[in-house]
Write an enzyme that holds these catalytic residues in place. Structure first.
Site, PDB file in Angstrom:
ATOM      1  N   ASP A  19      62.441  68.548   4.921  1.00 27.91           N
ATOM      2  CA  ASP A  19      61.246  67.651   4.395  1.00 27.91           C
ATOM      3  C   ASP A  19      60.071  68.769   4.484  1.00 27.91           C
ATOM      4  O   ASP A  19      60.044  69.986   5.045  1.00 27.91           O
ATOM      5  CB  ASP A  19      60.818  66.769   5.757  1.00 27.91           C
ATOM      6  CG  ASP A  19      59.628  65.930   5.339  1.00 27.91           C
ATOM      7  OD1 ASP A  19      59.289  65.539   3.903  1.00 27.91           O
ATOM      8  OD2 ASP A  19      58.880  65.812   6.073  1.00 27.91           O
ATOM      9  N   ILE A  20      58.800  68.290   3.799  1.00 30.47           N
ATOM     10  CA  ILE A  20      57.779  69.378   3.729  1.00 30.47           C
ATOM     11  C   ILE A  20      56.810  69.164   4.440  1.00 30.47           C
ATOM     12  O   ILE A  20      56.149  69.806   5.274  1.00 30.47           O
ATOM     13  CB  ILE A  20      57.649  69.436   2.090  1.00 30.47           C
ATOM     14  CG1 ILE A  20      58.802  69.931   1.361  1.00 30.47           C
ATOM     15  CG2 ILE A  20      56.236  70.360   1.941  1.00 30.47           C
ATOM     16  CD1 ILE A  20      58.580  70.194  -0.169  1.00 30.47           C
ATOM     17  N   ASP A  21      55.817  67.866   4.127  1.00 30.53           N
ATOM     18  CA  ASP A  21      54.696  67.646   4.806  1.00 30.53           C
ATOM     19  C   ASP A  21      54.962  67.209   6.381  1.00 30.53           C
ATOM     20  O   ASP A  21      55.543  66.384   6.447  1.00 30.53           O
ATOM     21  CB  ASP A  21      54.022  66.591   4.088  1.00 30.53           C
ATOM     22  CG  ASP A  21      53.379  67.224   2.805  1.00 30.53           C
ATOM     23  OD1 ASP A  21      52.413  67.688   2.617  1.00 30.53           O
ATOM     24  OD2 ASP A  21      54.299  66.809   1.618  1.00 30.53           O
ATOM     25  N   ASP A 194      59.830  64.572   9.826  1.00 32.89           N
ATOM     26  CA  ASP A 194      58.727  64.252  10.818  1.00 32.89           C
ATOM     27  C   ASP A 194      58.193  62.789  10.914  1.00 32.89           C
ATOM     28  O   ASP A 194      57.511  62.170  11.829  1.00 32.89           O
ATOM     29  CB  ASP A 194      57.564  65.030  10.816  1.00 32.89           C
ATOM     30  CG  ASP A 194      56.738  64.707   9.413  1.00 32.89           C
ATOM     31  OD1 ASP A 194      57.346  64.816   8.416  1.00 32.89           O
ATOM     32  OD2 ASP A 194      55.621  64.545   9.639  1.00 32.89           O
TER      33      ASP A 194
END
Length: 253
Positions: A19-21, A194
């Protein structure tokens, strides 16, 4: 972190999904404000090479947004799996979000000060990080729009965001699709996320006998490991790449 890195030391065994953010990158006030550390793209490129291409970004951002942060033709799933790119080929569950849906969301959000609309290629997000007290109103607006739009859309809740996405779009489904095809097939998946929107991804890799890693604090999660912050994850990825590099070097010695 060392225990997880040791399990992943053989690059031929694993497929990485990130995942990124809030995971690779620290959360920012708006999606446009995030900062990509200068060394991170190089680490991701090196890990992609070490795993023979078995690394994909799996994000709520659309593919265009992912590419602005991490330029290149890398494998990725955007809009929570509603669109994806693999081996340079593009796929999508829907052509585009209907303009009428975007207009309805924007009109409703205009009556809710502090709520920000983010129109993506295959979804629409309502951000309320600056007005958490409006969560119930935002959920009500999203549900009303979905009722009008028809059964092909669903509501997805995340951290201070409500998103309208195509039915069936989940990060878990995105990971399962990648795992059916080379170079992912036959490997054990690792997913790092997250948010509550990442729980389907944790479930998918757990079912496949992989490793699920949650970044940051938070309530109960299906993830079996936890890293404290995106900074921890970035250091771990750099360490993992060095470990894989050592394995590769020994094999060719």
């Amino acid at each position: 972190m060392d225990d997880v890195a040791r399990q992943l030391s053989n690059p031929a065994d694993w497929a990485l999904f990130l995942d990124i953010d809030g995971t690779l990158l620290d959360i920012a006030p708006t999606p446009d404000d995030v900062v990509v550390p200068p060394s991170l793209p190089e680490v991701l490129d090196a890990l992609t090479a070490r795993t023979s291409g078995a690394l994909a970004l799996v994000s709520g951002r659309d593919l265009a947004g992912i590419d602005r942060l991490f330029p290149g033709d890398r494998d990725a799933a955007g809009c929570h799996g509603a669109e994806w790119r693999q081996g340079g080929n593009l796929f999508a569950m829907v052509e585009a979000v209907p303009q009428g849906l975007v207009a309805a969301v924007s009109a409703g959000a205009g009556q809710l000060p502090g709520v920000r609309v983010e129109a993506k290629a295959r979804s629409v997000a309502l951000h309320f990080r600056d007005c958490l007290e409006r969560e119930a109103e935002v959920v009500g607006l999203a549900n009303a729009v979905i009722r009008e739009a028809g059964p092909q859309f669903q509501l997805l809740e995340g951290k201070s965001v409500i998103e309208i996405i195509p039915v069936g779009a989940t990060k878990g489904e995105a990971i399962d699709r990648f795992m059916c095809c080379p170079p992912y097939a036959g490997r054990r998946p690792v997913f790092v996320g997250d948010d509550i929107t990442d729980e389907s991804g944790f479930d998918a890799v757990n079912r496949a006998g992989g490793l699920s890693i949650h970044v940051g604090e938070g309530p109960g999660t299906a993830a079996r490991f936890r890293f404290q912050s995106p900074d921890w994850l970035r250091h771990w990825l750099a360490s993992l790449e060095r470990s894989m590099r050592g394995i590769s070097g020994n094999e060719h010695a």
